[in-house]
Design an enzyme around this catalytic site. Structure first.
Site, PDB file in Angstrom:
ATOM      1  N   ILE A   1      -6.237  -2.740  -2.379  1.00  0.00           N
ATOM      2  CA  ILE A   1      -7.229  -1.759  -2.849  1.00  0.00           C
ATOM      3  C   ILE A   1      -6.802  -1.068  -4.133  1.00  0.00           C
ATOM      4  O   ILE A   1      -7.583  -0.353  -4.746  1.00  0.00           O
ATOM      5  CB  ILE A   1      -7.556  -0.694  -1.764  1.00  0.00           C
ATOM      6  CG1 ILE A   1      -6.270  -0.061  -1.228  1.00  0.00           C
ATOM      7  CG2 ILE A   1      -8.403  -1.286  -0.662  1.00  0.00           C
ATOM      8  CD1 ILE A   1      -6.532   1.116  -0.296  1.00  0.00           C
TER       9      ILE A   1
ATOM     10  N   MET B   1      -3.270  -0.208  -7.226  1.00  0.00           N
ATOM     11  CA  MET B   1      -1.857  -0.288  -7.599  1.00  0.00           C
ATOM     12  C   MET B   1      -1.260   1.111  -7.523  1.00  0.00           C
ATOM     13  O   MET B   1      -1.817   2.055  -8.092  1.00  0.00           O
ATOM     14  CB  MET B   1      -1.724  -0.798  -9.030  1.00  0.00           C
ATOM     15  CG  MET B   1      -1.585  -2.306  -9.192  1.00  0.00           C
ATOM     16  SD  MET B   1      -0.427  -3.082  -8.062  1.00  0.00           S
ATOM     17  CE  MET B   1       1.120  -2.654  -8.826  1.00  0.00           C
TER      18      MET B   1
ATOM     19  N   GLU C   1       1.733  -2.618  -4.812  1.00  0.00           N
ATOM     20  CA  GLU C   1       0.339  -2.664  -4.375  1.00  0.00           C
ATOM     21  C   GLU C   1       0.035  -1.670  -3.259  1.00  0.00           C
ATOM     22  O   GLU C   1       0.911  -1.315  -2.482  1.00  0.00           O
ATOM     23  CB  GLU C   1       0.029  -4.067  -3.845  1.00  0.00           C
ATOM     24  CG  GLU C   1      -0.090  -5.085  -4.950  1.00  0.00           C
ATOM     25  CD  GLU C   1      -0.124  -6.504  -4.411  1.00  0.00           C
ATOM     26  OE1 GLU C   1       0.165  -6.718  -3.213  1.00  0.00           O
ATOM     27  OE2 GLU C   1      -0.418  -7.397  -5.215  1.00  0.00           O
TER      28      GLU C   1
ATOM     29  N   LYS D   1       1.186   1.127   1.560  1.00  0.00           N
ATOM     30  CA  LYS D   1       1.817   1.090   0.232  1.00  0.00           C
ATOM     31  C   LYS D   1       3.099   0.303   0.394  1.00  0.00           C
ATOM     32  O   LYS D   1       3.878   0.571   1.320  1.00  0.00           O
ATOM     33  CB  LYS D   1       2.207   2.497  -0.214  1.00  0.00           C
ATOM     34  CG  LYS D   1       1.058   3.338  -0.703  1.00  0.00           C
ATOM     35  CD  LYS D   1       1.625   4.608  -1.316  1.00  0.00           C
ATOM     36  CE  LYS D   1       0.508   5.528  -1.744  1.00  0.00           C
ATOM     37  NZ  LYS D   1       1.031   6.752  -2.337  1.00  0.00           N
TER      38      LYS D   1
ATOM     39  N   ASP E   1       1.480  18.431  -8.661  1.00  0.00           N
ATOM     40  CA  ASP E   1       0.597  17.443  -9.296  1.00  0.00           C
ATOM     41  C   ASP E   1      -0.762  17.440  -8.604  1.00  0.00           C
ATOM     42  O   ASP E   1      -1.328  16.389  -8.319  1.00  0.00           O
ATOM     43  CB  ASP E   1       1.248  16.056  -9.241  1.00  0.00           C
ATOM     44  CG  ASP E   1       0.529  15.055 -10.148  1.00  0.00           C
ATOM     45  OD1 ASP E   1      -0.275  15.496 -11.006  1.00  0.00           O
ATOM     46  OD2 ASP E   1       0.750  13.840  -9.986  1.00  0.00           O
TER      47      ASP E   1
HETATM   48  O1  ACK Z   1      -9.105   5.493  -6.252  1.00  0.00           O
HETATM   49  P1  ACK Z   1      -8.603   4.558  -5.243  1.00  0.00           P
HETATM   50  O2  ACK Z   1      -9.497   3.639  -4.559  1.00  0.00           O
HETATM   51  O3  ACK Z   1      -7.775   5.349  -4.134  1.00  0.00           O
HETATM   52  O4  ACK Z   1      -7.357   3.787  -5.877  1.00  0.00           O
HETATM   53  C1  ACK Z   1      -6.153   4.345  -5.533  1.00  0.00           C
HETATM   54  C2  ACK Z   1      -5.130   3.263  -5.186  1.00  0.00           C
HETATM   55  O5  ACK Z   1      -5.025   3.240  -3.775  1.00  0.00           O
HETATM   56  C3  ACK Z   1      -3.765   3.503  -5.780  1.00  0.00           C
HETATM   57  O6  ACK Z   1      -3.255   4.719  -5.335  1.00  0.00           O
HETATM   58  C4  ACK Z   1      -5.978   4.074  -3.188  1.00  0.00           C
HETATM   59  N1  ACK Z   1      -5.389   4.734  -2.033  1.00  0.00           N
HETATM   60  C5  ACK Z   1      -4.176   5.269  -1.929  1.00  0.00           C
HETATM   61  N2  ACK Z   1      -3.996   5.746  -0.672  1.00  0.00           N
HETATM   62  C6  ACK Z   1      -5.121   5.463   0.016  1.00  0.00           C
HETATM   63  C7  ACK Z   1      -5.541   5.710   1.364  1.00  0.00           C
HETATM   64  N3  ACK Z   1      -4.748   6.357   2.233  1.00  0.00           N
HETATM   65  N4  ACK Z   1      -6.746   5.313   1.702  1.00  0.00           N
HETATM   66  C8  ACK Z   1      -7.535   4.674   0.843  1.00  0.00           C
HETATM   67  N5  ACK Z   1      -7.192   4.411  -0.438  1.00  0.00           N
HETATM   68  C9  ACK Z   1      -5.996   4.816  -0.846  1.00  0.00           C
HETATM   69  C10 ACK Z   1      -6.387   5.086  -4.228  1.00  0.00           C
END
Ligand code: ACK
Length: 907
Positions: free
Chosen positions: A595, A597, A602, A621, A714
């Site tokens: 989903i 980076m 990833e 992650k 942050d």
């Molecule tokens: O904006 P996004 O779809 O939401 O793209 C970033 C990407 O991973 C890199 O950080 C998504 N992300 C991170 N943690 C989660 C989570 N717990 N559930 C769904 N998406 C996530 C984040």
């Protein structure tokens, strides 16, 4: 807070209502499609309209194209179409062929002579439908509903463009078409003129404009402003200052009037001329002194003009042999200054017969010129001589005033004793037991020298035993000396007045022993060294104890509240991870898709099935292969931090995989991803209550973190995740790690400037209050649906603008109360910012009283009482919106009931 100037200017490129005669636009087909029809408007003025109404025939494709419209430098144009549209239901006998929309197209072109409509070269702007906000108008014999729709188009590639209207089977009349663009109007800000500026091409782009200083002013700092897409000026930075002799009068520099002056370029106004001065013309930079008054070179223009002092008073002299003590009283008039000083002039003889100079050996104590005291001892005078002493008084303006004798006083005295001082001595013919000693006559014998006396002794003996010889000549042979011995010789002369004053000997020391001198110098050196060492040690100790105290002060340890433990305090990072995170067996994880980076590799989504629990969706992650020890530690530290939290608005850690590779961190899955992207995708689609609901969630998560003494560092919309129920959760606990407190670390570039409080940028003061600042920025991001804070300004300009007091303006449709809360979060003094607990209370109140959130900031305040619970008092209402500090002001102005508040204007 800065006042937003929102008086954009609309420049019209086309208005069909003002075109004289027929429009004669190109139509396709030329017959049976769009037709030009002249009608009378509501004011009985003839206007040209285009109509089409082929609702009974299928497959309609009727095009109407405007003439070529030069864009005149515009980058984004607005098309306002007023039209009437027949409701298909109101047309008897129509079948499914009837439509209720038309399409708007544009085509950029340098060519103003395209004679036919080339449909394929047109780009669609939008499908336009009638909305509910129509008004009724008479069109011929019918009453129609007039719709107004505005669309905007970026036109940057050619000199002009065409617009086209495509009908696909509706019954429409285009009543008027107006095409315009927006400019930020010429304005003066901080004494700089900013020209009329065409807005940028994109809705979020800003045009940076440099201002030029108004007449009679100069740059304080380069004046700059940004022209926003809506035609309003934003973020003024820098500015100019009125030149000397001028002051700021309503945005222009005007000359100081008569009797006033201004010496430097500054933002101060002109000042009245100081005492004893005047300015006779406008624009004075300094005031001229009245006659008889003066200004010294070093006097500032703000100082009164002054005069030289009068003469010193009551000069008295006391003669003591060849010394004289002179004393006097200060002048009667000091001339308005405090820098009076005295100087002495000396001559022998009396009255006008001064003979100058009278010997350079006369001693003046404490000095002869620049005296601040009123007493001087003059010594080394000749005996039996007349002297005249003149004491002058002067001050800073004596020179400019050409001060004369009036400022001095004199006295004549006669000395009474002689002194002889021998000038040079020689020792010759030195043998083991004898030597010859000779000397020169004194410069000032002051009479006949009767004899010389020679006194000598062994240096070691000091003066315990000595021998004396007397002679008329200026030499003597000394015999009977001990060999290898140091002797000290003193020689003095005698006249009729006796021996020279105070036994004034010539010292004749033949040997110089410097050993003691050497010893004492190195002794001082050692002392210095010791004291320097003591100083350095004490400085270090006091700095250390301050740091310690600082950090102790900051921890508000609350008994009973869990405190966050920094995983970096563990020597073994694996110990921290196993204390705070559960190890998950990799076989219970099913990875489904990538989903995004993350910083370390990833991010995937997938499912987790733990025995005895139902399967859940998770985000995974992973740490990419080939990592260093430090990267492993940093990666896992996020899990060690997250694992300590348990709150519905903090992303939940499910566990970690550390026993096999790749290493993984498993968290709950958030269906809607990060908040900033989510809002941008759904621009304008939520109610204010929904937005405030999201903000409440974030505030609640942040309150939990601050209660645990965790500083996020942050906080930004990109680090908030949103689930399918629109619940927002704080995530990304990584940056805190990067910003560990090593003041030498070169991490400055990693600070997210736009989100960070000024004290954290300036000296790394990261606290819960700096998180509150960031929270205010998140509020702004949320209400503006993911707009970038400070748009495309660069970081340096953002820092400068904040420093100069600029704050982000309310986003479009932002309730006043929310913007006020943002401004509170952006208080320069961090102690004055609200706490997360106060923010949470405030948002809860707003949610309970949705009326306070009425959109449309202009009416927001006055609308409130209508929807308030009736028993509310003005005071409670103010409290609920966090403005109770205005209670007394409102009461004093007579606003005591909620009804009276209805009359309150935004102004
Ligand atoms: O904006 P996004 O779809 O939401 O793209 C970033 C990407 O991973 C890199 O950080 C998504 N992300 C991170 N943690 C989660 C989570 N717990 N559930 C769904 N998406 C996530 C984040």
């Amino acid at each position: 807070p800065p006042v937003r100037v929102c008086v954009c200017i609309l420049v019209t490129l086309l208005d069909t209502r003002t075109v004289p005669g027929e429009l004669k636009w190109a139509a396709s087909p030329s017959e049976g499609g769009w037709e030009e029809v002249s009608i009378m408007d509501e004011k009985n003025i003839p206007i040209r309209t285009y109509q089409v109404c082929n609702v009974l025939e299928p497959s309609q494709n009727n095009w109407l194209r405007t003439d070529w419209i030069p864009r005149s430098g515009a980058q984004r144009v607005y098309v306002e179409v007023k039209f009437t549209l027949r409701d298909c239901n109101s047309l008897p006998g129509v079948t499914g062929t009837c439509k209720e929309t038309f399409n708007l197209y544009y085509h950029e072109s340098n060519e103003d002579r395209e004679s036919y409509i080339k449909e394929s070269s047109f780009i669609k702007v939008d499908t336009v439908a009638a909305d509910e906000s129509f008004t009724q108008v008479d069109v011929g014999d019918r009453i129609m509903k007039l719709n107004t729709e505005v669309r905007d188009v970026k036109v940057t590639t050619r000199k002009g463009f065409y617009l086209a209207f495509q009908d696909v089977g509706a019954c429409i009349a285009l009543v008027s078409v107006r095409v315009f663009y927006k400019t930020c109007p010429l304005t003066i800000r901080n004494l700089a003129t900013f020209p009329d500026t065409v807005t940028g091409a994109d809705t979020s782009s800003l045009v940076e404009v440099r201002g030029s200083c108004v007449n009679q002013s100069e740059e304080r700092e380069e004046p700059k402003m940004y022209c926003g897409a809506d035609g309003e000026w934003l973020v003024p930075i820098g500015g100019c200052l009125c030149n000397p002799g001028n002051e700021d009068k309503g945005g222009a520099c005007k000359a100081c009037s008569v009797g006033f002056y201004k010496a430097r370029s500054s933002d101060a106004g002109c000042s009245k001329c100081p005492p004893h001065s005047h300015s006779l013309r406008d624009g004075a930079t300094v005031c001229d002194c009245h006659s008889g008054f003066f200004r010294a070179d070093s006097d500032p223009p703000s100082m009164a003009c002054t005069q030289p002092p009068s003469a010193p008073q009551q000069l008295i002299s006391v003669v003591n042999e060849t010394s004289v003590v002179l004393e006097w009283a200060p002048p009667r008039r000091l001339g308005g200054r405090s820098d009076t000083s005295y100087s002495l002039e000396l001559g022998s003889g009396s009255g006008s017969q001064l003979c100058l100079p009278c010997g350079s050996d006369v001693l003046f104590s404490p000095g002869q010129t620049g005296l601040k005291t009123t007493r001087v001892v003059v010594s080394e005078l000749r005996a039996h001589t007349h002297y005249t002493f003149i004491v002058h008084s002067r001050n800073g303006v004596s020179q400019s005033s050409g001060a004369g004798a009036a400022q001095s006083v004199s006295v004549t005295v006669t000395t009474n004793q002689s002194v002889t001082t021998l000038q040079r001595k020689f020792a010759t013919d030195v043998t083991r037991h004898s030597l010859s000693l000779s000397w020169q006559q004194p410069d000032r014998p002051n009479g006949v020298i009767l004899e010389y006396e020679v006194k000598f002794y062994e240096k070691d003996q000091k003066e315990r035993s000595y021998r004396i010889m007397r002679t008329f000549s200026r030499s003597v042979d000394v015999t009977g000396l001990n060999p290898l011995t140091v002797y000290v010789f003193h020689v003095r002369a005698r006249t009729a007045a006796g021996y020279g004053e105070s036994y004034n000997f010539l010292v004749g020391d033949f040997c110089v022993n410097s050993a003691f001198l050497l010893l004492s110098v190195s002794g001082v050196g050692i002392l210095l060294l010791i004291s320097a060492a003591v100083f350095i040690i004490s400085r270090r100790r006091s700095k250390y104890s301050k740091t310690k105290q600082d950090s102790e002060e900051e921890k508000h340890l609350n008994p009973g509240v869990k405190i966050y433990v920094d995983p970096f305090t563990y020597e073994d990072p694996d110990q921290a991870i196993h204390e705070f995170a559960k190890e998950i067996d990799v076989s219970s994880i099913h990875i489904e898709r990538v989903i995004g980076m993350g910083e370390f590799g990833e991010v995937c989504s997938g499912r987790l099935r733990v025995q005895g629990k139902r399967e859940i969706y998770v985000a995974i992650k992973s740490l990419k292969a080939g990592y260093s020890d430090k990267q492993r530690r940093d990666f896992l530290s996020e899990a060690s931090i997250m694992g300590q939290f348990d709150h519905p608005n903090i992303i939940r850690l499910e566990g970690v995989v550390t026993r096999c590779k790749p290493l993984m961190i498993i968290t709950e899955y958030m269906e809607n991803g990060s908040l900033d992207a989510f809002l941008r995708k759904h621009d304008g689609q939520f109610t204010v209550i929904q937005l405030v609901g999201m903000l409440r969630g974030i505030a609640s998560g942040m309150k939990y973190l601050s209660d645990m003494s965790y500083v996020h560092r942050d906080l930004a919309a990109r680090n908030i995740l949103v689930n399918s129920n629109l619940v927002c959760k704080v995530s990304d606990f990584g940056l805190s790690r990067v910003l560990e407190d090593d003041p030498e670390a070169a991490y400055t570039t990693r600070i997210p400037i736009r989100w960070t409080a000024p004290e954290a940028i300036a000296y790394r003061k990261f606290t819960t209050a700096s998180d509150v600042w960031s929270y205010g920025i998140v509020m702004w991001e949320v209400v503006s649906y993911g707009e970038r804070p400070y748009w495309d300004m660069n970081n340096q300009d953002v820092i400068k603008a904040i420093e100069e007091g600029y704050r982000l303006p309310a986003p479009m449709d932002c309730p006043v109360v929310l913007h006020q809360l943002m401004l509170d979060c952006w208080e320069r003094e961090r102690a004055e910012r609200p706490t997360f607990s106060q923010i949470l209370n405030m948002l809860d109140k707003l949610i309970r009283n949705p009326g306070t959130l009425r959109v449309g900031s202009e009416v927001c305040v006055s609308v409130v009482p209508e929807v308030c619970v009736p028993e509310w008092s003005v005071c409670e209402w103010l409290q609920s919106i966090g403005l109770e500090r205005y209670r007394d002001t409102l009461a004093a102005a007579g606003y005591t009931s909620l009804d009276s508040l209805l009359a309150l204007t935004h102004q």
